[in-house]
Design a protein around this motif. Sequence first.
Motif, PDB file in Angstrom:
ATOM      1  N   PRO A  62      49.506  17.892  41.568  1.00  0.00           N
ATOM      2  CA  PRO A  62      50.729  18.026  40.754  1.00  0.00           C
ATOM      3  C   PRO A  62      50.446  18.198  39.265  1.00  0.00           C
ATOM      4  N   VAL A  63      49.349  17.606  38.764  1.00  0.00           N
ATOM      5  CA  VAL A  63      49.006  17.750  37.344  1.00  0.00           C
ATOM      6  C   VAL A  63      48.639  19.204  37.038  1.00  0.00           C
ATOM      7  N   PHE A  64      47.937  19.846  37.967  1.00  0.00           N
ATOM      8  CA  PHE A  64      47.597  21.266  37.783  1.00  0.00           C
ATOM      9  C   PHE A  64      48.857  22.112  37.689  1.00  0.00           C
ATOM     10  N   HIS A  65      49.847  21.820  38.523  1.00  0.00           N
ATOM     11  CA  HIS A  65      51.104  22.574  38.499  1.00  0.00           C
ATOM     12  C   HIS A  65      51.851  22.356  37.176  1.00  0.00           C
ATOM     13  N   ILE A  66      51.800  21.124  36.660  1.00  0.00           N
ATOM     14  CA  ILE A  66      52.420  20.848  35.362  1.00  0.00           C
ATOM     15  C   ILE A  66      51.729  21.656  34.270  1.00  0.00           C
ATOM     16  N   CYS A  67      50.394  21.667  34.300  1.00  0.00           N
ATOM     17  CA  CYS A  67      49.626  22.405  33.294  1.00  0.00           C
ATOM     18  C   CYS A  67      49.908  23.902  33.367  1.00  0.00           C
ATOM     19  N   LEU A  68      49.979  24.431  34.585  1.00  0.00           N
ATOM     20  CA  LEU A  68      50.242  25.856  34.762  1.00  0.00           C
ATOM     21  C   LEU A  68      51.632  26.215  34.244  1.00  0.00           C
ATOM     22  N   THR A  69      52.616  25.361  34.539  1.00  0.00           N
ATOM     23  CA  THR A  69      53.979  25.590  34.045  1.00  0.00           C
ATOM     24  C   THR A  69      54.029  25.527  32.524  1.00  0.00           C
ATOM     25  N   ASN A  70      53.307  24.554  31.944  1.00  0.00           N
ATOM     26  CA  ASN A  70      53.263  24.440  30.488  1.00  0.00           C
ATOM     27  C   ASN A  70      52.626  25.673  29.854  1.00  0.00           C
ATOM     28  N   ASN A  71      51.564  26.185  30.476  1.00  0.00           N
ATOM     29  CA  ASN A  71      50.934  27.399  29.965  1.00  0.00           C
ATOM     30  C   ASN A  71      51.878  28.601  30.022  1.00  0.00           C
ATOM     31  N   LEU A  72      52.670  28.692  31.091  1.00  0.00           N
ATOM     32  CA  LEU A  72      53.625  29.799  31.215  1.00  0.00           C
ATOM     33  C   LEU A  72      54.734  29.670  30.174  1.00  0.00           C
ATOM     34  N   ASN A  73      55.215  28.434  29.944  1.00  0.00           N
ATOM     35  CA  ASN A  73      56.205  28.216  28.878  1.00  0.00           C
ATOM     36  C   ASN A  73      55.624  28.571  27.516  1.00  0.00           C
ATOM     37  N   TRP A  74      54.387  28.169  27.307  1.00  0.00           N
ATOM     38  CA  TRP A  74      53.692  28.497  26.063  1.00  0.00           C
ATOM     39  C   TRP A  74      53.613  30.013  25.894  1.00  0.00           C
ATOM     40  N   LEU A  75      53.270  30.702  26.982  1.00  0.00           N
ATOM     41  CA  LEU A  75      53.134  32.157  26.950  1.00  0.00           C
ATOM     42  C   LEU A  75      54.458  32.833  26.592  1.00  0.00           C
ATOM     43  N   LEU A  76      55.535  32.397  27.222  1.00  0.00           N
ATOM     44  CA  LEU A  76      56.846  33.018  26.983  1.00  0.00           C
ATOM     45  C   LEU A  76      57.293  32.849  25.535  1.00  0.00           C
ATOM     46  N   ILE A  77      57.085  31.653  24.986  1.00  0.00           N
ATOM     47  CA  ILE A  77      57.485  31.412  23.589  1.00  0.00           C
ATOM     48  C   ILE A  77      56.539  32.114  22.627  1.00  0.00           C
ATOM     49  N   PHE A  78      55.255  32.065  22.926  1.00  0.00           N
ATOM     50  CA  PHE A  78      54.247  32.652  22.050  1.00  0.00           C
ATOM     51  C   PHE A  78      54.361  34.168  21.979  1.00  0.00           C
ATOM     52  N   ILE A  79      54.801  34.774  23.076  1.00  0.00           N
ATOM     53  CA  ILE A  79      54.867  36.230  23.117  1.00  0.00           C
ATOM     54  C   ILE A  79      56.157  36.753  22.496  1.00  0.00           C
ATOM     55  N   SER A  80      57.048  35.842  22.125  1.00  0.00           N
ATOM     56  CA  SER A  80      58.319  36.266  21.519  1.00  0.00           C
ATOM     57  C   SER A  80      58.445  35.812  20.068  1.00  0.00           C
ATOM     58  N   VAL A  81      58.363  34.513  19.821  1.00  0.00           N
ATOM     59  CA  VAL A  81      58.634  33.992  18.472  1.00  0.00           C
ATOM     60  C   VAL A  81      57.645  34.505  17.417  1.00  0.00           C
ATOM     61  N   PRO A  82      56.327  34.321  17.573  1.00  0.00           N
ATOM     62  CA  PRO A  82      55.419  34.806  16.523  1.00  0.00           C
ATOM     63  C   PRO A  82      55.461  36.322  16.338  1.00  0.00           C
ATOM     64  N   ILE A  83      55.651  37.054  17.436  1.00  0.00           N
ATOM     65  CA  ILE A  83      55.665  38.515  17.328  1.00  0.00           C
ATOM     66  C   ILE A  83      56.906  38.987  16.581  1.00  0.00           C
ATOM     67  N   VAL A  84      58.055  38.422  16.933  1.00  0.00           N
ATOM     68  CA  VAL A  84      59.301  38.816  16.252  1.00  0.00           C
ATOM     69  C   VAL A  84      59.255  38.415  14.781  1.00  0.00           C
ATOM     70  N   LEU A  85      58.844  37.177  14.497  1.00  0.00           N
ATOM     71  CA  LEU A  85      58.768  36.714  13.110  1.00  0.00           C
ATOM     72  C   LEU A  85      57.715  37.488  12.313  1.00  0.00           C
ATOM     73  N   GLY A  86      56.564  37.705  12.928  1.00  0.00           N
ATOM     74  CA  GLY A  86      55.495  38.438  12.249  1.00  0.00           C
ATOM     75  C   GLY A  86      55.900  39.865  11.917  1.00  0.00           C
ATOM     76  N   LEU A  87      56.586  40.521  12.865  1.00  0.00           N
ATOM     77  CA  LEU A  87      57.046  41.891  12.630  1.00  0.00           C
ATOM     78  C   LEU A  87      58.112  41.931  11.541  1.00  0.00           C
ATOM     79  N   ALA A  88      59.053  40.983  11.601  1.00  0.00           N
ATOM     80  CA  ALA A  88      60.127  40.941  10.598  1.00  0.00           C
ATOM     81  C   ALA A  88      59.557  40.699   9.198  1.00  0.00           C
ATOM     82  N   LEU A  89      58.606  39.780   9.086  1.00  0.00           N
ATOM     83  CA  LEU A  89      57.995  39.500   7.787  1.00  0.00           C
ATOM     84  C   LEU A  89      57.182  40.694   7.289  1.00  0.00           C
ATOM     85  N   ALA A  90      56.459  41.344   8.204  1.00  0.00           N
ATOM     86  CA  ALA A  90      55.642  42.497   7.817  1.00  0.00           C
ATOM     87  C   ALA A  90      56.511  43.630   7.284  1.00  0.00           C
TER      88      ALA A  90
END
Length: 292
Positions: A62-90
């Motif tokens: 179950p800990v592996f599943h929690i870690c995998l889910t956390n990584n996917l959540n991290w991926l979804l946020i990371f692939i949207s927020v920094p890219i949108v903010l970085g592009l807007a600032l640039a």
Amino acid sequence: MSKIKHKLVPYWFLLPSLMLYSIWIIAPTIYSFYLSFSDWDGISPRLNFIGFKNYTKLFSDPVFHICLTNNLNWLLIFISVPIVLGLALAISLDRDVKGARILKTIFYLPMAISLVAVNLMWSWIYNPAYGVLNTTLTKVGLESLTRGWLSDPGLVLYCIIIAACWGQTAYVLVLFVAGLSNVPPNLIEAAKVDGASFWDIIRYVILPLLKPVTVIVIIVTVIGSLRVFDIVYTMTKGGPFNSSNVLAVFMFIESFNNYRMGYGASTAVILFFISLAFVVNADSLDSQVRKD
């Protein structure tokens, strides 16, 4: 010089780098595959091969599943927020903005700071007793919103992601600024003459020309979100109750804290294949973009 020797010259120059890459990257990767089929504890001199038992246990952990889910959540946020903010600032800083150089320096600052220092700084910001966040909320009359940000299982992961986005946005900004420098100014001027609005210029001129850079940004961001380790380990070590744990931290703890090197290696192999799948898909996307 013969033709064969002439053809071998580039490979002689590449040989030192290839040797170092083989020693520090390829060999440990192969050894991780080897260890993943054993129950080695990292200390004993003998290896007991147990086949796919580590993988069977891993997928039911179950800990592996929690870690995998956390990584996917991290991926979804990371692939949207920094890219949108970085592009807007640039795009904003690429225009004739007063003090643009000073602003660029300020936004680039996270890249110049040590990752450990960044992690400690954000730990102090989130500190429930004297942290800037709780202190500010108290000062503005929102004391009811104060809490232990890094001890709340429902918030801790997102608090760490916000801290990571701060640094990642600066990196994305640098890449997009470099990409915008290659956008021909005459195209933008022609669009303005034709009556295009600011948003039309971004949508139909700038974004299409930034496709190759955007693909690179996505690849770097995806890999960074999957292999994230330092900020999580420094701030929470995956706690509380594994609510902020990710695959790289899980792998480290199992390998070096719990002395289950084979089990940790199997986690590394799974993480390797997940990253490989994303990189292969991104590479095909990059090839398609370059053809277009």
